[in-house]
Scaffold this active site. Structure first.
Site, PDB file in Angstrom:
ATOM      1  N   ALA A  68     -41.601   4.939  -3.470  1.00  0.00           N
ATOM      2  CA  ALA A  68     -42.992   4.645  -3.120  1.00  0.00           C
ATOM      3  C   ALA A  68     -43.380   5.563  -1.963  1.00  0.00           C
ATOM      4  O   ALA A  68     -42.522   6.039  -1.226  1.00  0.00           O
ATOM      5  CB  ALA A  68     -43.107   3.186  -2.696  1.00  0.00           C
ATOM      6  N   GLY A 107     -38.687   3.183  -5.714  1.00  0.00           N
ATOM      7  CA  GLY A 107     -39.552   3.115  -6.885  1.00  0.00           C
ATOM      8  C   GLY A 107     -39.188   4.162  -7.928  1.00  0.00           C
ATOM      9  O   GLY A 107     -39.398   3.956  -9.129  1.00  0.00           O
ATOM     10  N   GLU A 110     -36.547   2.723  -9.877  1.00  0.00           N
ATOM     11  CA  GLU A 110     -37.118   1.656 -10.712  1.00  0.00           C
ATOM     12  C   GLU A 110     -37.834   2.230 -11.934  1.00  0.00           C
ATOM     13  O   GLU A 110     -37.817   1.628 -13.008  1.00  0.00           O
ATOM     14  CB  GLU A 110     -38.059   0.786  -9.868  1.00  0.00           C
ATOM     15  CG  GLU A 110     -37.274  -0.022  -8.831  1.00  0.00           C
ATOM     16  CD  GLU A 110     -38.170  -0.767  -7.855  1.00  0.00           C
ATOM     17  OE1 GLU A 110     -38.984  -0.094  -7.181  1.00  0.00           O
ATOM     18  OE2 GLU A 110     -38.067  -1.998  -7.767  1.00  0.00           O
ATOM     19  N   GLU A 130     -34.257   0.446  -0.271  1.00  0.00           N
ATOM     20  CA  GLU A 130     -35.325  -0.321   0.383  1.00  0.00           C
ATOM     21  C   GLU A 130     -34.861  -1.133   1.579  1.00  0.00           C
ATOM     22  O   GLU A 130     -35.576  -1.259   2.568  1.00  0.00           O
ATOM     23  CB  GLU A 130     -36.010  -1.245  -0.639  1.00  0.00           C
ATOM     24  CG  GLU A 130     -36.989  -0.535  -1.572  1.00  0.00           C
ATOM     25  CD  GLU A 130     -36.312   0.071  -2.795  1.00  0.00           C
ATOM     26  OE1 GLU A 130     -35.071   0.137  -2.823  1.00  0.00           O
ATOM     27  OE2 GLU A 130     -37.027   0.476  -3.723  1.00  0.00           O
TER      28      GLU A 130
HETATM   29  N1  T1G Z   1     -42.814   8.604   1.139  1.00  0.00           N
HETATM   30  C1  T1G Z   1     -43.516   9.473   1.876  1.00  0.00           C
HETATM   31  N2  T1G Z   1     -42.977  10.519   2.508  1.00  0.00           N
HETATM   32  C2  T1G Z   1     -41.660  10.709   2.342  1.00  0.00           C
HETATM   33  C3  T1G Z   1     -40.864   9.835   1.577  1.00  0.00           C
HETATM   34  C4  T1G Z   1     -41.501   8.744   0.952  1.00  0.00           C
HETATM   35  N3  T1G Z   1     -40.835   7.876   0.195  1.00  0.00           N
HETATM   36  N4  T1G Z   1     -39.595  10.283   1.622  1.00  0.00           N
HETATM   37  C5  T1G Z   1     -39.602  11.390   2.379  1.00  0.00           C
HETATM   38  N5  T1G Z   1     -40.840  11.651   2.815  1.00  0.00           N
HETATM   39  C6  T1G Z   1     -41.258  12.785   3.651  1.00  0.00           C
HETATM   40  C7  T1G Z   1     -40.590  12.806   5.006  1.00  0.00           C
HETATM   41  O1  T1G Z   1     -41.301  11.997   5.915  1.00  0.00           O
HETATM   42  C8  T1G Z   1     -40.648  14.268   5.353  1.00  0.00           C
HETATM   43  O2  T1G Z   1     -41.962  14.550   5.771  1.00  0.00           O
HETATM   44  C9  T1G Z   1     -40.446  14.951   4.015  1.00  0.00           C
HETATM   45  O3  T1G Z   1     -40.779  13.966   3.023  1.00  0.00           O
HETATM   46  C10 T1G Z   1     -39.053  15.447   3.757  1.00  0.00           C
HETATM   47  O4  T1G Z   1     -38.137  14.384   3.988  1.00  0.00           O
HETATM   48  C11 T1G Z   1     -41.664  -0.199  -4.654  1.00  0.00           C
HETATM   49  C12 T1G Z   1     -41.072  -0.089  -1.930  1.00  0.00           C
HETATM   50  C13 T1G Z   1     -36.047  11.835  -0.584  1.00  0.00           C
HETATM   51  C14 T1G Z   1     -33.627  12.003   0.055  1.00  0.00           C
HETATM   52  O5  T1G Z   1     -36.560   5.217   1.147  1.00  0.00           O
HETATM   53  O6  T1G Z   1     -34.305   9.327   1.631  1.00  0.00           O
HETATM   54  O7  T1G Z   1     -39.788   2.869  -3.235  1.00  0.00           O
HETATM   55  O8  T1G Z   1     -41.470  15.205   8.081  1.00  0.00           O
HETATM   56  O9  T1G Z   1     -36.700  15.502   5.706  1.00  0.00           O
HETATM   57  O10 T1G Z   1     -33.616  15.609   3.651  1.00  0.00           O
HETATM   58  O11 T1G Z   1     -39.381  -0.603  -4.591  1.00  0.00           O
HETATM   59  O12 T1G Z   1     -36.555  11.865   2.363  1.00  0.00           O
HETATM   60  O13 T1G Z   1     -41.851  16.931   6.324  1.00  0.00           O
HETATM   61  O14 T1G Z   1     -43.750  15.499   7.108  1.00  0.00           O
HETATM   62  O15 T1G Z   1     -36.001  13.345   4.573  1.00  0.00           O
HETATM   63  O16 T1G Z   1     -34.736  16.605   1.563  1.00  0.00           O
HETATM   64  C15 T1G Z   1     -37.845   4.173  -1.013  1.00  0.00           C
HETATM   65  C16 T1G Z   1     -36.709   7.954   1.671  1.00  0.00           C
HETATM   66  C17 T1G Z   1     -39.274   3.937  -0.641  1.00  0.00           C
HETATM   67  C18 T1G Z   1     -36.602   7.447   0.295  1.00  0.00           C
HETATM   68  C19 T1G Z   1     -35.280  13.759   0.798  1.00  0.00           C
HETATM   69  N6  T1G Z   1     -37.557   5.552  -0.808  1.00  0.00           N
HETATM   70  N7  T1G Z   1     -36.540   9.385   1.676  1.00  0.00           N
HETATM   71  O17 T1G Z   1     -34.481  14.146   1.901  1.00  0.00           O
HETATM   72  O18 T1G Z   1     -36.091  15.555   3.279  1.00  0.00           O
HETATM   73  S1  T1G Z   1     -39.672   2.250  -0.793  1.00  0.00           S
HETATM   74  C20 T1G Z   1     -36.907   5.965   0.260  1.00  0.00           C
HETATM   75  C21 T1G Z   1     -35.346   9.968   1.691  1.00  0.00           C
HETATM   76  C22 T1G Z   1     -39.885   1.994  -2.433  1.00  0.00           C
HETATM   77  C23 T1G Z   1     -40.349   0.353  -4.252  1.00  0.00           C
HETATM   78  C24 T1G Z   1     -40.156   0.597  -2.819  1.00  0.00           C
HETATM   79  C25 T1G Z   1     -35.315  11.457   1.819  1.00  0.00           C
HETATM   80  C26 T1G Z   1     -35.072  12.245   0.517  1.00  0.00           C
HETATM   81  P1  T1G Z   1     -42.284  15.617   6.894  1.00  0.00           P
HETATM   82  P2  T1G Z   1     -36.666  14.660   4.492  1.00  0.00           P
HETATM   83  P3  T1G Z   1     -34.670  15.551   2.608  1.00  0.00           P
END
Ligand code: T1G
Length: 655
Positions: A68, A107, A110, A130
């Protein structure tokens, strides 16, 4: 075939009847509103377009779908919601196969669960992280994952938030197969599906699991979560999946998700997520290129040096480790090999990986071998004359462009840099022990550090897979300065009426893995004692000073290694020691302090205030750049609970 566009981030092409849908939403293909609406538009098209026999979903770039869009949290929900998109995918009348080209997280994972087949590319990973954001999967993850891989593995993955790579995903049943070209394999899979009934994850019966094994998996998750709500809720929902039908389970999951999304815990963990991303960014380094670092010299192979060496080796660097004698160098090599062996035993490293690491390691007693190093990190005894002498020698050995880093924790790195002809190449790299495990590294920007040297240090720490936090020069840097401040406050409370175990219990209930006195006992009391003795001559006599720790040290109570410290350790178990209580009472009596009782809440408030006041001073002095940096240091170096967001965040949110 021309490209079809369904939204600004979702497009498709038709490959002989298969609609290949690609999500292109940099940087991580998160499921922003235009991705969700684009997917629905693609499905609408596929419903009416007779030539479409099925669909493939894939991501552009390195990620499949990063989850998400975290930036949308806290804003009003925009339709279509992710559960609506996912429901539409699962119940779709034509086959939908995902080609998982990279990380499928949250997501994104999912979405894969709702597809009728999952093809993993070699760099694919799957995870429901999450709980690390204080929430739980909100689009069916807790209900569909156990249907696919059973409740025990689902409790582990959802409860810990850990991601699995392609191979493990296939072994678990989370992916069907690993393919070198996942897109081609997915297109072929859609064609194979023609005329066959679709596999809908939601209709699968959850495999039966042994109740004791389920309880054990649950206990493991709960033991790690220390007062955090989300992991417990996630486990509850996975277990409920075996009792409820899909619709009821999804409703229960959604309600819990929405409640957690608005929780303080989630706000705190989102703050930590963004603070981590901000930490590596230093304004003045915009456009500055780091120097190339391939060979790392390490001086000293004690606990710290060998930990740093392992971290560098396992992340692909060549390492030259210097000791004073051949025997010491051989012992250092043994220590490094020993840590690598443990990594093999716990399956964090393969046997081949271990061999490759050892092949890149050179241990020596010849200082001039360091001439080949691009960066030298010193990890020798923390004494100014030892370190300045070493830097003077290193300065004459290494190449002109090589970087020199000191791992001092209390000394002045500017004084160490002054021993070199070129202090612009000196930087501080304050690792935490054990360095192969701890993520935090304080990167110290010294008075004369060149911008590209600082940029190189940051790049190095990131390549180690660690978290760099930049700070300026001050005694103890960010972490130890705050640590000293709240230790002082904890000792004031001892004099005022609290006992060590009461303070530790309050901290542990708040979420610290260990209270401060137990930590002191583990680390040993002698370093702080030596420092207090060093500072004694310049201490303001009017300043409040608690002597209890000095009395313990004088009595030989230096912590666990001497069997006694703030606690006694009969049979290794931490127990209250009446002798310590007596020493505390004597100290109170000597100052005519009438002891009073403290509530756990008051203890935490006072410790927090001490941390925040010191943090504010560090910001005012320009030593730390952002409150979030301070929070990261305390969370990753000192056990501050991440789900409280760090001291600066917690104080601002009244907790
Ligand atoms: N949403 C928005 N921005 C995101 C993002 C996300 N999910 N994930 C990363 N970014 C931005 C981050 O802030 C940074 O921005 C840039 O992308 C690069 O990130 C309904 C509720 C995917 C493995 O928890 O684990 O889904 O600083 O430096 O090392 O059930 O990012 O450049 O402006 O980390 O290549 C669940 C979190 C959401 C994934 C990539 N998802 N992200 O790693 O790059 S909740 C997460 C990561 C959800 C549903 C629920 C990692 C990555 P900026 P980075 P990276």
């Amino acid at each position: 075939m021309p490209e079809m566009r369904f939204s600004e981030s979702v497009s498709a092409r038709l490959d002989d009847g298969v609609l290949v849908v690609v999500i292109d939403n940099p940087p991580v293909d998160a499921l922003s509103a235009h991705v969700r609406s684009g997917l629905i538009a693609a499905l609408d098209h596929a419903t009416v377009a007779k030539e479409v026999t099925g669909l493939v979903i894939s991501g552009a770039g390195r990620t499949f779908i990063g989850g998400a869009d975290i930036k949308e949290f806290g804003k009003p929900m925009v339709e279509p919601t992710l559960p609506q998109v996912i429901d539409r995918i699962e119940s779709f009348e034509k086959p939908i196969i995902c080609a998982v080209n990279g990380a499928a997280l949250g997501g994104g994972c999912e979405v894969t669960l709702a597809c009728h087949g999952r093809i993993a590319g070699e760099t694919a990973s799957f995870g429901l992280p999450e709980v690390k954001l204080g929430i739980l999967p909100g689009a069916g993850g807790t209900q569909r994952l156990p249907r696919l891989i059973g409740p025990i593995a689902a409790i582990d993955l959802i409860g810990t938030g850990r991601a699995v790579k392609a191979g493990e995903a296939v072994a678990l049943g989370l992916a069907d197969v690993v393919a070198a070209d996942p897109l081609a394999a997915a297109i072929a899979a859609v064609r194979e599906y023609a005329g066959r009934p679709l596999r809908r994850t939601g209709s699968i019966e959850i495999p039966a699991a042994d109740a004791a094994a389920v309880s054990a998996a649950e206990a493991k998750v709960l033991a790690r979560s220390r007062g955090q709500m989300a992991p417990a809720e996630a486990v509850r929902l996975v277990k409920a999946a075996s009792q409820l039908d899909l619709e009821q389970g999804l409703a229960e999951e959604r309600a819990t998700f929405l409640r957690l999304r608005d929780s303080e815990e989630s706000a705190a963990l989102r703050h930590v997520f963004f603070a981590e991303r901000a930490a590596g960014k230093v304004e003045k380094l915009a456009g500055v290129s780091p120097r190339r670092i391939e060979t790392v010299g390490i001086v000293g192979t004690g606990l710290m040096g060998s930990g740093i060496a392992v971290s560098a080796l396992t992340n692909g660097y060549r390492v030259i480790a210097l000791e004073q004698t051949q025997e010491a160098a051989a012992a250092g090599r043994g220590r490094i090999a020993g840590i690598l062996d443990k990594a093999v035993q716990s399956r964090r490293l393969t046997t081949e990986g271990r061999e490759a690491c050892l092949a890149r390691l050179d241990t020596t007693a010849e200082a001039k071998t360091l001439a080949a190093a691009d960066l030298v990190v010193e990890a020798v005894f923390d004494d100014l004359s030892v370190k300045t002498e070493l830097f003077r020698r290193l300065d004459g050995i290494v190449a002109p462009g090589a970087i020199l880093a000191t791992n001092t924790s209390y000394l002045d790195p500017d004084a160490i840099a002054a021993a070199t002809a070129d202090p612009s190449r000196v930087v501080g790299l304050h690792f935490f022990s054990p360095a192969n495990v701890m993520r935090l590294v304080e990167v110290v920007d010294c008075a004369k550090t060149a911008p590209d040297v600082l940029a190189s240090a940051l790049a190095f720490v990131k390549r180690l897979g660690k978290l760099p936090v930049v700070c300026g020069v001050t005694e103890g840097f960010v972490g130890n300065r705050i640590f000293s401040a709240y230790r002082r406050e904890a000792e004031f409370m001892l004099e005022d009426g609290a006992l060590p175990h009461e303070i530790d219990a309050a901290m542990e209930a708040y979420g610290f893995p260990m209270g401060i006195f137990a930590v002191n006992d583990m680390a040993g009391l002698e370093i702080a004692w030596a420092r207090r003795k060093r500072l004694a001559a310049t201490r303001d006599p009017a300043e409040r000073y608690v002597e209890i720790a000095d009395r313990l040290c004088e009595a030989g109570r230096l912590g666990r290694k001497t069997g006694r410290g703030w606690y006694a350790y009969p049979d290794g178990e931490r127990t209250i020691d009446p002798a310590v209580t007596a020493a505390i009472e004597a100290a109170r009596a000597a100052k005519n302090i009438v002891p009073r009782t403290f509530t756990a809440e008051e203890i935490i408030d006072r410790l927090l205030k001490a941390m925040v006041d010191e943090g504010a001073a560090l910001l005012a002095e320009g030593i730390a750049a952002r409150p979030g940096d301070i929070d990261l240091v305390m969370i990753n170096g000192y056990g501050f609970p991440a789900h409280k967001g760090g001291p600066m965040f917690a104080a601002e949110h009244n907790r």
